[in-house]
Write a protein that holds these residues in place. Structure first.
Motif, PDB file in Angstrom:
ATOM      1  N   HIS A   1       0.841  -1.203   0.000  1.00 48.51           N
ATOM      2  CA  HIS A   1       0.000   0.000   0.000  1.00 48.51           C
ATOM      3  C   HIS A   1       0.876   1.253   0.000  1.00 48.51           C
ATOM      4  O   HIS A   1       0.667   2.181  -0.790  1.00 48.51           O
ATOM      5  CB  HIS A   1      -0.908   0.031   1.230  1.00 48.51           C
ATOM      6  CG  HIS A   1      -2.140  -0.812   1.113  1.00 48.51           C
ATOM      7  ND1 HIS A   1      -3.043  -0.690   0.077  1.00 48.51           N
ATOM      8  CD2 HIS A   1      -2.641  -1.788   1.920  1.00 48.51           C
ATOM      9  CE1 HIS A   1      -4.041  -1.556   0.239  1.00 48.51           C
ATOM     10  NE2 HIS A   1      -3.812  -2.231   1.345  1.00 48.51           N
ATOM     11  N   GLN A   2       1.859   1.271   0.905  1.00 55.50           N
ATOM     12  CA  GLN A   2       2.734   2.435   1.034  1.00 55.50           C
ATOM     13  C   GLN A   2       3.620   2.591  -0.199  1.00 55.50           C
ATOM     14  O   GLN A   2       3.847   3.712  -0.689  1.00 55.50           O
ATOM     15  CB  GLN A   2       3.587   2.318   2.292  1.00 55.50           C
ATOM     16  CG  GLN A   2       2.779   2.396   3.583  1.00 55.50           C
ATOM     17  CD  GLN A   2       3.612   2.156   4.827  1.00 55.50           C
ATOM     18  OE1 GLN A   2       4.686   1.549   4.762  1.00 55.50           O
ATOM     19  NE2 GLN A   2       3.115   2.612   5.960  1.00 55.50           N
ATOM     20  N   LEU A   3       4.109   1.475  -0.713  1.00 57.22           N
ATOM     21  CA  LEU A   3       5.006   1.494  -1.875  1.00 57.22           C
ATOM     22  C   LEU A   3       4.334   2.101  -3.102  1.00 57.22           C
ATOM     23  O   LEU A   3       4.934   2.897  -3.834  1.00 57.22           O
ATOM     24  CB  LEU A   3       5.470   0.068  -2.183  1.00 57.22           C
ATOM     25  CG  LEU A   3       6.341  -0.119  -3.428  1.00 57.22           C
ATOM     26  CD1 LEU A   3       7.726   0.462  -3.185  1.00 57.22           C
ATOM     27  CD2 LEU A   3       6.447  -1.600  -3.788  1.00 57.22           C
ATOM     28  N   LEU A   4       3.071   1.736  -3.321  1.00 49.78           N
ATOM     29  CA  LEU A   4       2.370   2.151  -4.542  1.00 49.78           C
ATOM     30  C   LEU A   4       1.478   3.382  -4.354  1.00 49.78           C
ATOM     31  O   LEU A   4       0.807   3.805  -5.294  1.00 49.78           O
ATOM     32  CB  LEU A   4       1.519   0.988  -5.061  1.00 49.78           C
ATOM     33  CG  LEU A   4       2.266  -0.308  -5.388  1.00 49.78           C
ATOM     34  CD1 LEU A   4       1.296  -1.363  -5.903  1.00 49.78           C
ATOM     35  CD2 LEU A   4       3.379  -0.065  -6.408  1.00 49.78           C
ATOM     36  N   SER A   5       1.485   3.948  -3.157  1.00 54.44           N
ATOM     37  CA  SER A   5       0.573   5.061  -2.858  1.00 54.44           C
ATOM     38  C   SER A   5       0.788   6.281  -3.752  1.00 54.44           C
ATOM     39  O   SER A   5      -0.152   7.025  -4.033  1.00 54.44           O
ATOM     40  CB  SER A   5       0.696   5.466  -1.386  1.00 54.44           C
ATOM     41  OG  SER A   5       2.016   5.928  -1.108  1.00 54.44           O
ATOM     42  N   ASP A   6       2.018   6.496  -4.199  1.00 51.46           N
ATOM     43  CA  ASP A   6       2.313   7.671  -5.019  1.00 51.46           C
ATOM     44  C   ASP A   6       2.444   7.347  -6.509  1.00 51.46           C
ATOM     45  O   ASP A   6       2.802   8.221  -7.302  1.00 51.46           O
ATOM     46  CB  ASP A   6       3.603   8.347  -4.535  1.00 51.46           C
ATOM     47  CG  ASP A   6       3.463   8.915  -3.130  1.00 51.46           C
ATOM     48  OD1 ASP A   6       2.348   9.359  -2.796  1.00 51.46           O
ATOM     49  OD2 ASP A   6       4.447   8.886  -2.381  1.00 51.46           O
TER      50      ASP A   6
END
Length: 205
Positions: A174-179
């Motif tokens: 989730h955090q990796l692909l959030s941006d």
């Protein structure tokens, strides 16, 4: 760990607790157990139960050490704190047994420790248990996989769903692909079979 403190009022009880634990009052988590106003300012008394984050760290370390002592397994336990996350690194003679097939034993151990901690302090804390950097290597592998899948989703404009994985691994993705442009993620499925879906979103820039 959690201790009770009494003084004339809650403010003074907090000051006593802060001095005892060597922290500021703002770092305390507390519950008022009793508060008596007294008569004409005489006989007033307050009792609180308080703890700080260092108590949580100590609880986790002690719990894990006692857990393995009860199993008669020698394990080196190293506890560190990174931005309010408690990270526990374990190392034993046979790490493979502690990790289990596909990390199942390690995952179960993490759940037990987190539940014990939240049960004692009545609050959920971010606790990561790793064995000889197994989790870090696992995070690296699933991150690489997620990037490849996400790029494919952007190219084909077709969403993809990954295999079931525990919450900490889904959180990493989730955090990796959030941006990432045109990509959003969401978890779906029942408990124990939760999957992460990588979704093509033309409106996300």
């Amino acid at each position: 760990m959690m201790k009770e403190y009494s003084a004339k009022n809650v403010t003074e009880a907090l000051a006593v607790a802060a001095r005892d634990k060597g922290v500021t009052e703002s770092e305390l988590v507390y519950e008022v157990l009793e508060e008596k106003a007294g008569f004409l300012g005489m006989g007033s008394r307050a009792t609180i139960k308080a703890y700080c984050f260092n108590d949580v760290v100590s609880f986790v370390e002690t719990y894990i050490k006692q857990f393995f002592e009860g199993l008669h397994i020698e394990v080196a336990v190293d506890v560190t704190v990174e931005e309010q996350r408690i990270k526990v690194m374990l190392n034993a003679e046979n790490n493979a047994i502690l990790i289990g097939k596909g990390g199942e034993t390690l995952r179960a151990m993490s759940i037990v420790v987190r539940n014990a901690t939240s049960g004692y302090f009545k609050h959920r804390y971010d606790i990561i248990i790793d064995i000889n950097n197994y989790k870090e290597e696992r995070y690296g592998k699933i991150s690489a996989l997620a990037k490849r899948v996400a790029k494919s989703v952007v190219r084909t404009k077709t969403s993809a769903t990954l295999d079931p994985m525990p919450s900490d691994e889904r959180k990493v993705i989730h955090q990796l692909l959030s941006d990432m442009k045109y990509i959003r993620t969401e978890s779906e499925g029942e408990r124990g079979q939760r999957r992460l879906k990588i979704i093509y979103d033309p409106n996300k820039n």
